[in-house]
Design a protein around this motif. Structure first.
Motif, PDB file in Angstrom:
ATOM      1  N   GLN A  85       0.820  -1.203   0.000  1.00 47.33           N
ATOM      2  CA  GLN A  85       0.000   0.000   0.000  1.00 47.33           C
ATOM      3  C   GLN A  85       0.858   1.261   0.000  1.00 47.33           C
ATOM      4  OE1 GLN A  85      -3.850   0.081   2.370  1.00 47.33           O
ATOM      5  NE2 GLN A  85      -2.851  -1.673   3.322  1.00 47.33           N
ATOM      6  N   THR A  86       1.904   1.269   0.841  1.00 46.45           N
ATOM      7  CA  THR A  86       2.797   2.428   0.870  1.00 46.45           C
ATOM      8  C   THR A  86       3.445   2.648  -0.485  1.00 46.45           C
ATOM      9  OG1 THR A  86       3.265   2.009   3.211  1.00 46.45           O
ATOM     10  CG2 THR A  86       4.786   3.442   2.030  1.00 46.45           C
ATOM     11  N   MET A  87       3.891   1.550  -1.094  1.00 46.74           N
ATOM     12  CA  MET A  87       4.501   1.639  -2.416  1.00 46.74           C
ATOM     13  C   MET A  87       3.491   2.130  -3.449  1.00 46.74           C
ATOM     14  SD  MET A  87       6.738  -1.301  -4.311  1.00 46.74           S
ATOM     15  CE  MET A  87       5.356  -2.471  -4.312  1.00 46.74           C
ATOM     16  N   ALA A  88       2.248   1.680  -3.342  1.00 44.98           N
ATOM     17  CA  ALA A  88       1.219   2.114  -4.285  1.00 44.98           C
ATOM     18  C   ALA A  88       0.937   3.609  -4.148  1.00 44.98           C
ATOM     19  CB  ALA A  88      -0.066   1.310  -4.059  1.00 44.98           C
ATOM     20  N   TYR A  89       0.875   4.108  -2.912  1.00 45.03           N
ATOM     21  CA  TYR A  89       0.660   5.540  -2.717  1.00 45.03           C
ATOM     22  C   TYR A  89       1.845   6.355  -3.231  1.00 45.03           C
ATOM     23  CZ  TYR A  89      -3.610   5.107   0.072  1.00 45.03           C
ATOM     24  OH  TYR A  89      -4.897   4.863   0.494  1.00 45.03           O
ATOM     25  N   ALA A  90       3.068   5.887  -2.943  1.00 43.80           N
ATOM     26  CA  ALA A  90       4.255   6.589  -3.439  1.00 43.80           C
ATOM     27  C   ALA A  90       4.295   6.585  -4.963  1.00 43.80           C
ATOM     28  CB  ALA A  90       5.522   5.955  -2.864  1.00 43.80           C
ATOM     29  N   ASP A  91       4.000   5.426  -5.562  1.00 45.69           N
ATOM     30  CA  ASP A  91       4.007   5.336  -7.031  1.00 45.69           C
ATOM     31  C   ASP A  91       2.885   6.158  -7.647  1.00 45.69           C
ATOM     32  OD1 ASP A  91       6.219   3.698  -7.100  1.00 45.69           O
ATOM     33  OD2 ASP A  91       5.063   1.847  -7.018  1.00 45.69           O
ATOM     34  N   SER A 122      12.280  17.943  -8.778  1.00 46.04           N
ATOM     35  CA  SER A 122      13.301  16.894  -8.734  1.00 46.04           C
ATOM     36  C   SER A 122      13.400  16.278  -7.344  1.00 46.04           C
ATOM     37  CB  SER A 122      14.665  17.465  -9.150  1.00 46.04           C
ATOM     38  OG  SER A 122      14.637  17.920 -10.472  1.00 46.04           O
ATOM     39  N   TYR A 123      13.311  17.107  -6.319  1.00 42.37           N
ATOM     40  CA  TYR A 123      13.386  16.589  -4.951  1.00 42.37           C
ATOM     41  C   TYR A 123      12.189  15.695  -4.641  1.00 42.37           C
ATOM     42  CZ  TYR A 123      13.203  16.549   0.143  1.00 42.37           C
ATOM     43  OH  TYR A 123      13.112  16.152   1.465  1.00 42.37           O
ATOM     44  N   VAL A 124      10.997  16.157  -4.968  1.00 39.73           N
ATOM     45  CA  VAL A 124       9.785  15.396  -4.639  1.00 39.73           C
ATOM     46  C   VAL A 124       9.773  14.046  -5.336  1.00 39.73           C
ATOM     47  CG1 VAL A 124       7.278  15.347  -4.924  1.00 39.73           C
ATOM     48  CG2 VAL A 124       8.379  17.403  -4.062  1.00 39.73           C
ATOM     49  N   ILE A 125      10.035  14.036  -6.647  1.00 40.66           N
ATOM     50  CA  ILE A 125       9.959  12.770  -7.374  1.00 40.66           C
ATOM     51  C   ILE A 125      11.113  11.849  -6.994  1.00 40.66           C
ATOM     52  CG2 ILE A 125      11.279  13.386  -9.442  1.00 40.66           C
ATOM     53  CD1 ILE A 125       8.996  12.045 -11.067  1.00 40.66           C
ATOM     54  N   SER A 126      12.263  12.402  -6.610  1.00 41.12           N
ATOM     55  CA  SER A 126      13.372  11.566  -6.143  1.00 41.12           C
ATOM     56  C   SER A 126      13.019  10.891  -4.816  1.00 41.12           C
ATOM     57  CB  SER A 126      14.641  12.411  -5.981  1.00 41.12           C
ATOM     58  OG  SER A 126      15.080  12.919  -7.211  1.00 41.12           O
ATOM     59  N   VAL A 127      12.393  11.639  -3.920  1.00 40.23           N
ATOM     60  CA  VAL A 127      11.971  11.062  -2.641  1.00 40.23           C
ATOM     61  C   VAL A 127      10.929   9.973  -2.852  1.00 40.23           C
ATOM     62  CG1 VAL A 127      10.761  11.558  -0.477  1.00 40.23           C
ATOM     63  CG2 VAL A 127      12.554  13.095  -1.276  1.00 40.23           C
ATOM     64  N   LEU A 128       9.961  10.225  -3.723  1.00 37.97           N
ATOM     65  CA  LEU A 128       8.901   9.243  -3.969  1.00 37.97           C
ATOM     66  C   LEU A 128       9.463   7.971  -4.593  1.00 37.97           C
ATOM     67  CD1 LEU A 128       6.124  11.631  -5.337  1.00 37.97           C
ATOM     68  CD2 LEU A 128       6.211  10.545  -3.083  1.00 37.97           C
ATOM     69  N   ALA A 286      13.431   4.089 -15.051  1.00 39.57           N
ATOM     70  CA  ALA A 286      13.311   3.981 -13.597  1.00 39.57           C
ATOM     71  C   ALA A 286      11.927   4.398 -13.125  1.00 39.57           C
ATOM     72  CB  ALA A 286      14.391   4.830 -12.917  1.00 39.57           C
ATOM     73  N   ILE A 287      11.373   5.445 -13.740  1.00 40.63           N
ATOM     74  CA  ILE A 287      10.031   5.891 -13.357  1.00 40.63           C
ATOM     75  C   ILE A 287       8.982   4.852 -13.741  1.00 40.63           C
ATOM     76  CG2 ILE A 287       8.256   7.619 -13.863  1.00 40.63           C
ATOM     77  CD1 ILE A 287      10.429   9.714 -13.966  1.00 40.63           C
ATOM     78  N   SER A 288       9.189   4.147 -14.864  1.00 40.16           N
ATOM     79  CA  SER A 288       8.224   3.126 -15.287  1.00 40.16           C
ATOM     80  C   SER A 288       8.126   1.982 -14.292  1.00 40.16           C
ATOM     81  CB  SER A 288       8.604   2.577 -16.664  1.00 40.16           C
ATOM     82  OG  SER A 288       9.816   1.842 -16.604  1.00 40.16           O
ATOM     83  N   ASN A 289       9.120   1.862 -13.415  1.00 46.88           N
ATOM     84  CA  ASN A 289       9.049   0.841 -12.372  1.00 46.88           C
ATOM     85  C   ASN A 289       7.855   1.068 -11.450  1.00 46.88           C
ATOM     86  OD1 ASN A 289      10.326  -1.496 -11.090  1.00 46.88           O
ATOM     87  ND2 ASN A 289      10.719  -0.116  -9.383  1.00 46.88           N
ATOM     88  N   SER A 290       7.384   2.310 -11.377  1.00 47.31           N
ATOM     89  CA  SER A 290       6.213   2.619 -10.554  1.00 47.31           C
ATOM     90  C   SER A 290       4.960   1.946 -11.090  1.00 47.31           C
ATOM     91  CB  SER A 290       5.999   4.138 -10.481  1.00 47.31           C
ATOM     92  OG  SER A 290       7.071   4.759  -9.816  1.00 47.31           O
ATOM     93  N   PHE A 291       4.918   1.681 -12.397  1.00 47.01           N
ATOM     94  CA  PHE A 291       3.804   0.917 -12.961  1.00 47.01           C
ATOM     95  C   PHE A 291       4.040  -0.588 -12.809  1.00 47.01           C
ATOM     96  CE2 PHE A 291       2.238  -1.412 -16.736  1.00 47.01           C
ATOM     97  CZ  PHE A 291       0.885  -1.361 -16.452  1.00 47.01           C
ATOM     98  N   CYS A 292       5.267  -1.026 -13.050  1.00 47.92           N
ATOM     99  CA  CYS A 292       5.571  -2.459 -12.936  1.00 47.92           C
ATOM    100  C   CYS A 292       5.365  -2.964 -11.513  1.00 47.92           C
ATOM    101  CB  CYS A 292       7.007  -2.727 -13.388  1.00 47.92           C
ATOM    102  SG  CYS A 292       7.314  -2.332 -15.119  1.00 47.92           S
ATOM    103  N   ASN A 293       5.603  -2.106 -10.525  1.00 48.20           N
ATOM    104  CA  ASN A 293       5.421  -2.526  -9.137  1.00 48.20           C
ATOM    105  C   ASN A 293       3.999  -2.982  -8.872  1.00 48.20           C
ATOM    106  OD1 ASN A 293       8.066  -1.952  -8.464  1.00 48.20           O
ATOM    107  ND2 ASN A 293       7.621   0.084  -7.694  1.00 48.20           N
ATOM    108  N   CYS A 294       3.034  -2.181  -9.340  1.00 47.40           N
ATOM    109  CA  CYS A 294       1.635  -2.509  -9.057  1.00 47.40           C
ATOM    110  C   CYS A 294       1.202  -3.764  -9.797  1.00 47.40           C
ATOM    111  CB  CYS A 294       0.724  -1.334  -9.408  1.00 47.40           C
ATOM    112  SG  CYS A 294       0.639  -0.946 -11.162  1.00 47.40           S
ATOM    113  N   VAL A 295       1.874  -4.112 -10.890  1.00 46.60           N
ATOM    114  CA  VAL A 295       1.536  -5.324 -11.626  1.00 46.60           C
ATOM    115  C   VAL A 295       2.174  -6.549 -10.988  1.00 46.60           C
ATOM    116  CG1 VAL A 295       1.728  -6.494 -13.850  1.00 46.60           C
ATOM    117  CG2 VAL A 295       1.256  -4.044 -13.777  1.00 46.60           C
TER     118      VAL A 295
END
Length: 336
Positions: A85-91, A122-128, A286-295
């Motif tokens: 869930q935390t990962m889903a909210y961050a992604d 840059s800071y926000v998306i790097s933290v997420l 690297a950003i596309s990993n945010s979609f692969c995570n949920c799959v």
């Protein structure tokens, strides 16, 4: 209208010369690959399409995961669900943050303060992204403990400790990238859609090494160590091949998407390699990993699949009931 009025608005002239595909775009604004509109409009359109597609996939995929968790109380009793869930909210927030470069490409605001916008974005998306990566590492540790210490697992992994771990992930990720605001270095290439970010904010080998040593490398090593031992245990106990495949897929996707970004980040900050094309490709990989995570990490979870199946059945039953009620009402009105 005289000639001076026609030549004093460079923004209007740039937009008019390119068929108004990018209305309101400032003339000094460049695409993420570093090419201006005058040098490659087709490239800019392609980059915009890639960013828009990833943004839609990331937001829709993670919204689905969050919705399933919200509507399936059974999932809250599963310890890994805390990190998923935390990962889903961050992604999801990563996907929403991607709206910034998307809107900047489609309609660049002339009065934007580039240095501040670039640094904050840059800071926000790097933290997420770091929170998402740290959650992947925590999921691997959770699975490792569940397999290696099944008898003491409930004593080791408690809801209180899980909440504390999640809070620590957010605080730690926020602190790691905080020096970027004080001129120590550039946290990544996410803000290179802005001219100032791409040309006036250089990377620093010291800061890059600092981020890699404190965040990227530990997470990658933890994932490698835990899944390697999980895979060995699965082989020794003749677990189902589908479970082993899930482990292998998770490892491959993680390294395929993150390793190119980390390697290029190190090479570019050390002034060994400088390629706008590679920075764009590796960053959005690297950003596309945010979609692969949920799959991968949601659909590979049997409890999540059960919750999603029940939710789908419930929604289908409601839709069938609504359709039946509509047909019944029409028959009553028409007297059939």
């Amino acid at each position: 209208m005289n000639l001076s009025e026609l030549t004093t608005d460079p923004v209007h002239s740039a937009n008019r010369s390119h068929g108004d595909f990018f209305p309101g775009r400032a003339s000094n604004h460049s695409c993420p690959l570093g090419w201006g509109l005058n040098e490659g409009l087709e490239t800019c359109i392609l980059e915009t399409a890639v960013i828009v597609l990833l943004t839609v996939l990331i937001i829709s995929g993670n919204l689905t995961v969050i919705f399933v968790f919200h509507c399936a109380p059974l999932l809250h009793h599963y310890t890994t669900s805390y990190f998923i869930q935390t990962m889903a909210y961050a992604d999801l927030l990563v996907g929403l943050s991607c709206l910034v470069p998307t809107l900047s490409l489609l309609h660049y605001p002339a009065g934007v303060q580039e240095p501040i916008t670039c640094q904050v974005f840059s800071y926000v998306i790097s933290v997420l992204k770091s929170v998402s990566m740290a959650c992947l590492a925590c999921i691997s540790v959770d699975r490792y403990l569940a397999i290696t210490k099944p008898l003491s697992y409930n004593q080791l992994v408690t809801p209180c400790r899980l909440r504390g771990c999640i809070s620590l992930i957010w605080v730690y990720s926020s602190l790691v990238f905080l020096p970027s605001f004080f001129g120590w270095g550039k946290p990544g290439y996410h803000g290179d859609i802005f001219e100032w970010c791409a040309h006036a904010w250089p990377t620093s080998a010291l800061f890059t090494g600092f981020v890699v040593c404190l965040l990227y490398a530990p997470a990658a090593l933890v994932v490698c160590f835990t899944y390697y031992h999980i895979f060995r245990i699965c082989q020794q106990h003749n677990r189902e091949i589908s479970e082993r495949r899930g482990v292998v897929v998770g490892i491959k996707v993680f390294y395929m998407l993150w390793l190119p970004y980390i390697i290029y980040f190190l090479l570019e900050s050390s002034h060994v390699l400088d390629s706008p094309a590679l920075s764009f490709i590796t960053t959005w990989l690297a950003i596309s990993n945010s979609f692969c995570n949920c799959v991968i990490y949601s659909l590979s979870n049997s409890v999540f699949r059960l919750g999603m199946r029940r939710l789908s059945q419930t929604m289908c039953s409601f839709s069938h009931c609504a359709m039946f009620c509509d047909i019944f009402s029409i028959k009553r009105i028409t007297g059939l």
